[in-house]
Motif scaffolding. Sequence first.
Motif, PDB file in Angstrom:
ATOM      1  N   UNK A   1      78.159  47.677  26.055  1.00 54.09           N
ATOM      2  CA  UNK A   1      77.097  47.125  25.195  1.00 54.09           C
ATOM      3  C   UNK A   1      76.680  48.129  24.127  1.00 54.09           C
ATOM      4  N   UNK A   2      76.562  49.378  24.544  1.00 58.43           N
ATOM      5  CA  UNK A   2      76.167  50.434  23.592  1.00 58.43           C
ATOM      6  C   UNK A   2      77.216  50.546  22.484  1.00 58.43           C
ATOM      7  N   UNK A   3      78.478  50.543  22.870  1.00 56.00           N
ATOM      8  CA  UNK A   3      79.543  50.717  21.867  1.00 56.00           C
ATOM      9  C   UNK A   3      79.636  49.497  20.944  1.00 56.00           C
ATOM     10  N   UNK A   4      79.445  48.315  21.524  1.00 56.58           N
ATOM     11  CA  UNK A   4      79.508  47.090  20.711  1.00 56.58           C
ATOM     12  C   UNK A   4      78.388  47.092  19.672  1.00 56.58           C
ATOM     13  N   UNK A   5      77.224  47.434  20.159  1.00 55.97           N
ATOM     14  CA  UNK A   5      76.053  47.482  19.275  1.00 55.97           C
ATOM     15  C   UNK A   5      76.239  48.497  18.141  1.00 55.97           C
ATOM     16  N   UNK A   6      76.673  49.697  18.516  1.00 56.11           N
ATOM     17  CA  UNK A   6      76.845  50.760  17.514  1.00 56.11           C
ATOM     18  C   UNK A   6      77.964  50.391  16.542  1.00 56.11           C
ATOM     19  N   UNK A   7      79.003  49.750  17.039  1.00 61.02           N
ATOM     20  CA  UNK A   7      80.107  49.337  16.154  1.00 61.02           C
ATOM     21  C   UNK A   7      79.586  48.353  15.110  1.00 61.02           C
ATOM     22  N   UNK A   8      78.723  47.442  15.564  1.00 57.29           N
ATOM     23  CA  UNK A   8      78.129  46.463  14.627  1.00 57.29           C
ATOM     24  C   UNK A   8      77.278  47.187  13.595  1.00 57.29           C
TER      25      UNK A   8
ATOM     26  N   UNK B   1      84.020  51.434  17.251  1.00 55.37           N
ATOM     27  CA  UNK B   1      84.096  52.762  17.869  1.00 55.37           C
ATOM     28  C   UNK B   1      85.051  52.588  19.052  1.00 55.37           C
ATOM     29  N   UNK B   2      86.098  53.370  19.088  1.00 54.48           N
ATOM     30  CA  UNK B   2      87.127  53.173  20.110  1.00 54.48           C
ATOM     31  C   UNK B   2      86.805  53.941  21.383  1.00 54.48           C
ATOM     32  N   UNK B   3      87.326  53.413  22.480  1.00 55.91           N
ATOM     33  CA  UNK B   3      87.165  54.081  23.770  1.00 55.91           C
ATOM     34  C   UNK B   3      88.561  54.527  24.231  1.00 55.91           C
ATOM     35  N   UNK B   4      88.691  55.804  24.518  1.00 57.32           N
ATOM     36  CA  UNK B   4      89.955  56.314  25.058  1.00 57.32           C
ATOM     37  C   UNK B   4      89.689  56.637  26.521  1.00 57.32           C
ATOM     38  N   UNK B   5      90.402  55.969  27.404  1.00 59.40           N
ATOM     39  CA  UNK B   5      90.114  56.119  28.825  1.00 59.40           C
ATOM     40  C   UNK B   5      91.218  56.927  29.504  1.00 59.40           C
ATOM     41  N   UNK B   6      90.864  58.126  29.945  1.00 62.94           N
ATOM     42  CA  UNK B   6      91.820  58.992  30.653  1.00 62.94           C
ATOM     43  C   UNK B   6      91.739  58.631  32.138  1.00 62.94           C
ATOM     44  N   UNK B   7      92.779  57.925  32.620  1.00 65.05           N
ATOM     45  CA  UNK B   7      92.754  57.422  33.993  1.00 65.05           C
ATOM     46  C   UNK B   7      93.778  58.135  34.862  1.00 65.05           C
ATOM     47  N   UNK B   8      93.968  59.403  34.560  1.00 67.87           N
ATOM     48  CA  UNK B   8      95.039  60.141  35.230  1.00 67.87           C
ATOM     49  C   UNK B   8      94.859  60.227  36.748  1.00 67.87           C
ATOM     50  N   UNK B   9      93.590  60.147  37.224  1.00 63.21           N
ATOM     51  CA  UNK B   9      93.352  60.228  38.676  1.00 63.21           C
ATOM     52  C   UNK B   9      93.108  58.851  39.309  1.00 63.21           C
ATOM     53  N   UNK B  10      93.421  57.784  38.591  1.00 64.79           N
ATOM     54  CA  UNK B  10      93.012  56.455  39.065  1.00 64.79           C
ATOM     55  C   UNK B  10      93.711  56.016  40.350  1.00 64.79           C
TER      56      UNK B  10
ATOM     57  N   UNK C   1      87.399  51.261  32.336  1.00 65.80           N
ATOM     58  CA  UNK C   1      86.443  50.823  31.300  1.00 65.80           C
ATOM     59  C   UNK C   1      87.113  49.934  30.256  1.00 65.80           C
ATOM     60  N   UNK C   2      88.446  49.982  30.199  1.00 67.58           N
ATOM     61  CA  UNK C   2      89.162  49.146  29.212  1.00 67.58           C
ATOM     62  C   UNK C   2      89.040  47.657  29.558  1.00 67.58           C
ATOM     63  N   UNK C   3      88.599  47.367  30.792  1.00 69.53           N
ATOM     64  CA  UNK C   3      88.422  45.975  31.183  1.00 69.53           C
ATOM     65  C   UNK C   3      87.030  45.461  30.809  1.00 69.53           C
ATOM     66  N   UNK C   4      86.232  46.338  30.213  1.00 64.66           N
ATOM     67  CA  UNK C   4      84.864  45.971  29.833  1.00 64.66           C
ATOM     68  C   UNK C   4      84.660  45.982  28.319  1.00 64.66           C
ATOM     69  N   UNK C   5      85.554  46.669  27.629  1.00 66.83           N
ATOM     70  CA  UNK C   5      85.336  46.878  26.190  1.00 66.83           C
ATOM     71  C   UNK C   5      86.681  46.722  25.467  1.00 66.83           C
ATOM     72  N   UNK C   6      86.756  45.818  24.492  1.00 67.87           N
ATOM     73  CA  UNK C   6      88.072  45.486  23.918  1.00 67.87           C
ATOM     74  C   UNK C   6      88.741  46.602  23.115  1.00 67.87           C
ATOM     75  N   UNK C   7      87.948  47.386  22.410  1.00 68.03           N
ATOM     76  CA  UNK C   7      88.575  48.384  21.525  1.00 68.03           C
ATOM     77  C   UNK C   7      88.910  49.648  22.331  1.00 68.03           C
ATOM     78  N   UNK C   8      89.840  49.493  23.288  1.00 66.72           N
ATOM     79  CA  UNK C   8      90.088  50.593  24.222  1.00 66.72           C
ATOM     80  C   UNK C   8      91.570  50.886  24.382  1.00 66.72           C
ATOM     81  N   UNK C   9      91.832  52.121  24.743  1.00 70.97           N
ATOM     82  CA  UNK C   9      93.191  52.552  25.082  1.00 70.97           C
ATOM     83  C   UNK C   9      93.167  53.122  26.501  1.00 70.97           C
ATOM     84  N   UNK C  10      94.001  52.557  27.362  1.00 73.07           N
ATOM     85  CA  UNK C  10      94.103  53.078  28.736  1.00 73.07           C
ATOM     86  C   UNK C  10      95.236  54.107  28.739  1.00 73.07           C
ATOM     87  N   UNK C  11      94.913  55.323  29.140  1.00 71.43           N
ATOM     88  CA  UNK C  11      95.927  56.387  29.131  1.00 71.43           C
ATOM     89  C   UNK C  11      96.128  56.888  30.563  1.00 71.43           C
ATOM     90  N   UNK C  12      97.395  56.957  30.966  1.00 72.35           N
ATOM     91  CA  UNK C  12      97.707  57.347  32.346  1.00 72.35           C
ATOM     92  C   UNK C  12      98.925  58.261  32.367  1.00 72.35           C
TER      93      UNK C  12
END
Length: 410
Positions: A202-209, A215-224, A236-247
């Motif tokens: 919500x914070x990122x969506x609001x600020x992007x508007x 505002x992009x989210x880069x998610x480091x999921x190396x320990x997932x 977090x990529x399942x909650x916010x569309x402008x995201x990159x899942x990195x593993x």
Amino acid sequence: MNQENAFLPHVIAPKLLKIIESQTPIGKFYKKATYMSLKNEPGSLDFTIGDSHEMPLHGFVEALQKNAIPQKIGWYGYKVSLPETKKIVSEALKKHRGISIVPDDIFMTNGTIVGLAICLKMLAEEDDEVILNLPPWFGYRKMIQSVGANPIGIPVKPQTFDLDLEKIADSITEKTRAILINSPHNPTGKIFSASTFEKLANILTEASKRYGKPIYLISDETFSRIIFDNQECLSPTQFYPYSFLVYGYSKTWMAPGQRIGYIALPETMPNRPEIRSLIGQLQGLYFGWCFPSALMQYALEDLEKLDLNLDKLQAKRDRMVTELQNMGYEVNIPQGTFFLLVKSPWEDDGAFAELLATNYQVFVFPGTPQEIPGYFRLSLTANDEMITQALPKFKAAREEALKIESKTGS
Ligand SMILES: Cc1ncc(COP(=O)(O)O)c(C=O)c1O
């Protein structure tokens, strides 16, 4: 310019030299040559980083050997992300994480670091800001600076180690390009919850508007896939569309020298066809052929079947937590990762790490260089024998530290 780098202007661009010379807390620590050289002496008990002190997982070597044998001409020709490898990743994401990502939205890389570097290089440039949560994995700051952007560090909450959403919201400016999230979080072992990710989205969506650009989210999921007590680990990529899942698989197989990983785009990411083509192009010649080796891609199908044995890792965690607590240490119980964060008996964590190293040959990673002063970190990638040898030393070191403290009254 410091003395050591005096020759460098001949070979290095000035801006890069400035980044190399800008001291991060971790840089200062690594300059301590005595600590680093003692660590490599025979008999030392090294708990500092995540390198495994055991032989590779059962089946790891066989998977490489089998797939190293060429099955056709061109086996070792130039390779981009292979369709069959992307399909295996897509299936693994579904099986292990419950995440649906189509193979076309997966880009194979040489581990997490390369995936992060591609995202940062693609998204940010000179004077942009990238938000990261403190304590950070030690690589983030320099990686952000290396694209010209400024890292904006926001400490996690001191008691719970949860994201400080209010401070994150306050830190967003028109210069913010991205936020870097790492869950499970190294070094606290914290897994951020669904409600935290919802609020962050919500914070990122609001600020992007507000600023008229995503505002992009880069998610480091190396320990997932290193999760204790069967807990849920959401992306977090399942909650916010402008995201990159990195593993990257380094942690899962505990073999970080033999590298493979990926970037994946969530189904909700807008403009996916364009982004696919963009990443594909950048990953190639623009960014220096950031595709993974052919061999690791062939081997992935067999490697995906390996069993990390989380029960064994959890048994190590529980043993160390219980024993250290019984000695009087304050220990944070990690929900994921293979790290334990322990309160240092001395406020000066570096001095306590030094005491452990010089008097007991036990090496831990002090908190100050990781931007979490007052703590030290232990890696559970140590083997059982090392733990058995180290436990009485941890006890003796704590007792010695407390005696010195009471002697000096400090
Ligand atoms: C949080 C975090 N991200 C990234 C990395 C690097 O991972 P890889 O070896 O897959 O590049 C590490 C390694 O310790 C890490 O702890």
